[in-house]
Design a protein around this motif. Structure first.
Motif, mmCIF file in Angstrom:
data_model
loop_
_atom_site.group_PDB
_atom_site.id
_atom_site.type_symbol
_atom_site.label_atom_id
_atom_site.label_comp_id
_atom_site.label_asym_id
_atom_site.label_seq_id
_atom_site.Cartn_x
_atom_site.Cartn_y
_atom_site.Cartn_z
ATOM 1 N N MET A 1 60.825 -72.712 -53.060
ATOM 2 C CA MET A 1 60.387 -72.852 -51.686
ATOM 3 C C MET A 1 60.754 -74.231 -51.177
ATOM 4 N N ALA A 2 60.622 -74.428 -49.942
ATOM 5 C CA ALA A 2 60.855 -75.730 -49.331
ATOM 6 C C ALA A 2 59.501 -76.297 -48.912
ATOM 7 N N ILE A 3 59.533 -77.509 -48.471
ATOM 8 C CA ILE A 3 58.338 -78.162 -47.946
ATOM 9 C C ILE A 3 58.478 -78.194 -46.427
ATOM 10 N N ILE A 4 57.372 -78.033 -45.723
ATOM 11 C CA ILE A 4 57.364 -78.185 -44.271
ATOM 12 C C ILE A 4 56.402 -79.306 -43.905
ATOM 13 N N ILE A 5 56.579 -79.800 -42.705
ATOM 14 C CA ILE A 5 55.665 -80.799 -42.152
ATOM 15 C C ILE A 5 54.875 -80.096 -41.058
ATOM 16 N N PRO A 69 65.125 -76.965 -44.308
ATOM 17 C CA PRO A 69 64.913 -76.181 -45.527
ATOM 18 C C PRO A 69 66.172 -76.024 -46.386
ATOM 19 N N ASP A 70 67.341 -75.964 -45.751
ATOM 20 C CA ASP A 70 68.590 -75.813 -46.512
ATOM 21 C C ASP A 70 68.948 -77.064 -47.308
ATOM 22 N N LYS A 71 68.261 -78.174 -47.053
ATOM 23 C CA LYS A 71 68.520 -79.407 -47.800
ATOM 24 C C LYS A 71 67.354 -79.786 -48.718
ATOM 25 N N CYS A 72 66.220 -79.133 -48.561
ATOM 26 C CA CYS A 72 65.031 -79.469 -49.361
ATOM 27 C C CYS A 72 65.096 -78.801 -50.728
ATOM 28 N N THR A 73 64.943 -79.612 -51.762
ATOM 29 C CA THR A 73 64.873 -79.099 -53.135
ATOM 30 C C THR A 73 63.514 -79.381 -53.769
ATOM 31 N N GLU A 74 62.547 -79.755 -52.944
ATOM 32 C CA GLU A 74 61.222 -80.134 -53.438
ATOM 33 C C GLU A 74 61.327 -81.262 -54.465
ATOM 34 N N CYS A 75 62.391 -82.037 -54.371
ATOM 35 C CA CYS A 75 62.679 -83.169 -55.262
ATOM 36 C C CYS A 75 62.999 -82.742 -56.697
ATOM 37 N N VAL A 76 63.212 -81.429 -56.921
ATOM 38 C CA VAL A 76 63.594 -80.941 -58.246
ATOM 39 C C VAL A 76 64.885 -81.634 -58.674
ATOM 40 N N ASP A 95 53.790 -76.763 -48.914
ATOM 41 C CA ASP A 95 54.710 -75.681 -49.259
ATOM 42 C C ASP A 95 54.946 -74.795 -48.041
ATOM 43 N N ASP A 96 56.201 -74.419 -47.843
ATOM 44 C CA ASP A 96 56.564 -73.484 -46.782
ATOM 45 C C ASP A 96 56.451 -72.076 -47.352
ATOM 46 N N GLU A 97 55.454 -71.353 -46.935
ATOM 47 C CA GLU A 97 55.202 -69.997 -47.442
ATOM 48 C C GLU A 97 56.352 -69.039 -47.107
ATOM 49 N N ASP A 98 57.162 -69.374 -46.102
ATOM 50 C CA ASP A 98 58.254 -68.499 -45.671
ATOM 51 C C ASP A 98 59.558 -68.744 -46.418
ATOM 52 N N VAL A 99 59.636 -69.828 -47.174
ATOM 53 C CA VAL A 99 60.865 -70.153 -47.915
ATOM 54 C C VAL A 99 60.501 -70.314 -49.387
ATOM 55 N N ARG A 100 60.796 -69.279 -50.175
ATOM 56 C CA ARG A 100 60.463 -69.264 -51.601
ATOM 57 C C ARG A 100 61.732 -69.349 -52.433
ATOM 58 N N GLU A 101 61.802 -70.325 -53.341
ATOM 59 C CA GLU A 101 62.938 -70.487 -54.242
ATOM 60 C C GLU A 101 62.416 -70.792 -55.633
ATOM 61 N N THR A 102 63.116 -70.287 -56.641
ATOM 62 C CA THR A 102 62.743 -70.575 -58.018
ATOM 63 C C THR A 102 63.199 -71.987 -58.370
ATOM 64 N N GLU A 103 62.709 -72.481 -59.488
ATOM 65 C CA GLU A 103 63.150 -73.798 -59.942
ATOM 66 C C GLU A 103 64.654 -73.788 -60.218
ATOM 67 N N GLU A 104 65.154 -72.678 -60.753
ATOM 68 C CA GLU A 104 66.596 -72.543 -61.005
ATOM 69 C C GLU A 104 67.386 -72.625 -59.693
ATOM 70 N N ALA A 108 70.098 -75.489 -58.529
ATOM 71 C CA ALA A 108 71.431 -75.117 -58.036
ATOM 72 C C ALA A 108 71.684 -75.731 -56.657
ATOM 73 N N LYS A 109 70.670 -75.744 -55.789
ATOM 74 C CA LYS A 109 70.820 -76.348 -54.461
ATOM 75 C C LYS A 109 71.055 -77.851 -54.592
ATOM 76 N N LYS A 110 70.303 -78.492 -55.484
ATOM 77 C CA LYS A 110 70.493 -79.926 -55.724
ATOM 78 C C LYS A 110 71.925 -80.202 -56.177
ATOM 79 N N ASP A 111 72.420 -79.392 -57.124
ATOM 80 C CA ASP A 111 73.793 -79.567 -57.614
ATOM 81 C C ASP A 111 74.810 -79.345 -56.502
ATOM 82 N N TRP A 112 74.568 -78.359 -55.643
ATOM 83 C CA TRP A 112 75.468 -78.082 -54.517
ATOM 84 C C TRP A 112 75.494 -79.263 -53.543
ATOM 85 N N LEU A 113 74.309 -79.773 -53.212
ATOM 86 C CA LEU A 113 74.211 -80.882 -52.256
ATOM 87 C C LEU A 113 74.860 -82.156 -52.786
#
Length: 117
Positions: A1-5, A69-76, A95-104, A108-113
């Motif tokens: 998931m991502a984080i929202i403000i 959200p496309d840039k947030c990795t929850e600091c993983v 936590d953004d309840e509408d954007v759910r992502e696994t740790e994996e 992967a998003k962190k590696d992509w970014l």
């Protein structure tokens, strides 16, 4: 998931410099995939969509700081917890309840970014 403000944000800006992905922006500020990442030129999302990483995108909020959200990795891959939430004086980075992502997926998003993938 991502984080929202949430709208409880007092616009103090404490969160913005803490984000390792440069995913947090001031109210009304445009954002780019290239900001604080290794993404350059045309990026391919793998679903048939492409975008120029340096192209300015419209602000997601005109009233408070916001997280892309496309840039947030929850600091993983960087920290043990989301740093925006850790420094927020009013606990409005949640936590953004509408954007759910696994740790994996977040790794992967962190590696992509950051061109580690």
């Amino acid at each position: 998931m991502a984080i929202i403000i949430t709208d409880e944000c007092i616009n103090c800006g404490a969160c913005e410099p803490e984000c390792p992905n440069n995913a947090i922006y001031d109210a009304g500020a445009s954002w780019r995939f290239s900001d604080g990442t290794d993404l350059k030129g045309v990026i391919d999302f793998g679903d048939g969509n492409t975008l120029n990483a340096e192209e300015a995108q419209a602000a997601l909020s005109d009233d408070i700081y916001y997280i892309v959200p496309d840039k947030c990795t929850e600091c993983v891959g960087f920290h043990d917890e989301p740093q925006c939430a850790a420094v927020c004086p009013v606990d409005c980075c949640v936590d953004d309840e509408d954007v759910r992502e696994t740790e994996e997926e977040l790794h992967a998003k962190k590696d992509w970014l950051h061109a580690n993938g």
